[in-house]
Design a protein around this motif. Structure first.
Motif, mmCIF file in Angstrom:
data_model
loop_
_atom_site.group_PDB
_atom_site.id
_atom_site.type_symbol
_atom_site.label_atom_id
_atom_site.label_comp_id
_atom_site.label_asym_id
_atom_site.label_seq_id
_atom_site.Cartn_x
_atom_site.Cartn_y
_atom_site.Cartn_z
ATOM 1 N N ASP A 283 -16.466 92.948 1.103
ATOM 2 C CA ASP A 283 -16.685 92.483 -0.271
ATOM 3 C C ASP A 283 -16.977 90.998 -0.331
ATOM 4 O O ASP A 283 -17.253 90.463 -1.409
ATOM 5 C CB ASP A 283 -15.446 92.765 -1.124
ATOM 6 C CG ASP A 283 -15.253 94.246 -1.385
ATOM 7 O OD1 ASP A 283 -14.105 94.672 -1.587
ATOM 8 O OD2 ASP A 283 -16.264 94.980 -1.376
ATOM 9 N N GLY A 284 -16.874 90.317 0.795
ATOM 10 C CA GLY A 284 -17.093 88.883 0.826
ATOM 11 C C GLY A 284 -15.842 88.058 0.598
ATOM 12 O O GLY A 284 -15.907 86.825 0.550
ATOM 13 N N ASP A 285 -14.692 88.713 0.457
ATOM 14 C CA ASP A 285 -13.444 87.965 0.317
ATOM 15 C C ASP A 285 -13.084 87.306 1.651
ATOM 16 O O ASP A 285 -13.299 87.884 2.715
ATOM 17 C CB ASP A 285 -12.312 88.894 -0.123
ATOM 18 C CG ASP A 285 -12.539 89.451 -1.514
ATOM 19 O OD1 ASP A 285 -12.262 90.647 -1.721
ATOM 20 O OD2 ASP A 285 -13.014 88.702 -2.385
ATOM 21 N N ALA B 264 -13.203 94.699 7.762
ATOM 22 C CA ALA B 264 -12.751 93.306 7.829
ATOM 23 C C ALA B 264 -13.081 92.791 9.220
ATOM 24 O O ALA B 264 -12.938 93.513 10.215
ATOM 25 C CB ALA B 264 -11.256 93.195 7.569
ATOM 26 N N LEU B 265 -13.544 91.567 9.276
ATOM 27 C CA LEU B 265 -13.821 90.880 10.536
ATOM 28 C C LEU B 265 -13.006 89.596 10.544
ATOM 29 O O LEU B 265 -12.903 88.925 9.513
ATOM 30 C CB LEU B 265 -15.302 90.547 10.665
ATOM 31 C CG LEU B 265 -16.268 91.723 10.669
ATOM 32 C CD1 LEU B 265 -17.701 91.221 10.625
ATOM 33 C CD2 LEU B 265 -16.041 92.601 11.882
ATOM 34 N N PRO C 22 -11.249 100.400 3.308
ATOM 35 C CA PRO C 22 -11.469 99.249 2.427
ATOM 36 C C PRO C 22 -10.232 98.388 2.266
ATOM 37 O O PRO C 22 -9.149 98.786 2.648
ATOM 38 C CB PRO C 22 -11.844 99.917 1.109
ATOM 39 C CG PRO C 22 -11.072 101.205 1.131
ATOM 40 C CD PRO C 22 -11.040 101.645 2.564
ATOM 41 N N TYR C 23 -10.437 97.198 1.723
ATOM 42 C CA TYR C 23 -9.356 96.283 1.451
ATOM 43 C C TYR C 23 -9.419 95.824 0.003
ATOM 44 O O TYR C 23 -10.491 95.654 -0.545
ATOM 45 C CB TYR C 23 -9.432 95.050 2.363
ATOM 46 C CG TYR C 23 -9.164 95.364 3.810
ATOM 47 C CD1 TYR C 23 -10.208 95.645 4.672
ATOM 48 C CD2 TYR C 23 -7.878 95.399 4.300
ATOM 49 C CE1 TYR C 23 -9.972 95.939 6.003
ATOM 50 C CE2 TYR C 23 -7.626 95.696 5.631
ATOM 51 C CZ TYR C 23 -8.672 95.971 6.467
ATOM 52 O OH TYR C 23 -8.436 96.276 7.780
ATOM 53 N N THR D 295 -14.747 77.244 8.864
ATOM 54 C CA THR D 295 -15.474 78.085 7.917
ATOM 55 C C THR D 295 -15.914 79.362 8.612
ATOM 56 O O THR D 295 -16.583 79.301 9.655
ATOM 57 C CB THR D 295 -16.698 77.358 7.363
ATOM 58 O OG1 THR D 295 -16.291 76.139 6.725
ATOM 59 C CG2 THR D 295 -17.412 78.229 6.334
ATOM 60 N N ILE D 296 -15.541 80.488 8.040
ATOM 61 C CA ILE D 296 -15.971 81.781 8.570
ATOM 62 C C ILE D 296 -17.166 82.266 7.765
ATOM 63 O O ILE D 296 -17.246 82.047 6.553
ATOM 64 C CB ILE D 296 -14.822 82.816 8.528
ATOM 65 C CG1 ILE D 296 -15.199 84.088 9.285
ATOM 66 C CG2 ILE D 296 -14.423 83.139 7.088
ATOM 67 C CD1 ILE D 296 -14.037 85.065 9.463
#
Length: 124
Positions: A54-56, A33-34, A99-100, A68-69
């Motif tokens: 995952d792009g979430d 995660a960033l 993971p998340y 917007t990130i």
């Protein structure tokens, strides 16, 4: 050791825009995660936006529909539009190993790796 370096801060008038960038290096985990956080004088550190492998994406309530990130390879971005004086703060990028499941977190305690920060000042 993971390294993060922010850039793109500056001074802008209310209603203006800025784009922050963060280079993430020495990170070899496929799940992550960033996130962007900010710290204003007299306030607690606030989670602004986060994205995971995952792009979430997850946004803080105060910046939804304005910020917007995004990510591109080893760079993380924060596009900030319609800036307000209350957006004035030092902005930090941060990284965590995944993971998340579900939305990436906006709690700063979840992120062990941090950049040095970049100042954003919005004048009225």
């Amino acid at each position: 050791r993971v390294q993060l370096a922010e850039s793109g801060g500056g001074s802008v008038q209310a209603g203006g825009s800025l784009t922050l960038s963060c280079v993430v290096s020495r990170y070899d985990d496929n799940t992550y995660a960033l996130a962007w956080f900010r710290l204003a004088p007299g306030k607690e550190r606030e989670g602004v936006a986060a994205v995971d492998s995952d792009g979430d994406i997850n946004y803080g309530d105060s910046v939804k529909d304005r910020f917007t990130i995004s990510q591109d390879n080893a760079k993380l971005y924060l596009q900030m539009n319609n800036l307000k004086p209350e957006d004035t703060a030092v902005y930090y990028c941060a990284a965590a190993r995944g993971p998340y499941s579900g939305s990436p977190p906006l709690r700063f305690l979840e992120y062990p790796y941090w950049g040095q920060g970049t100042q954003v000042t919005v004048s009225s």
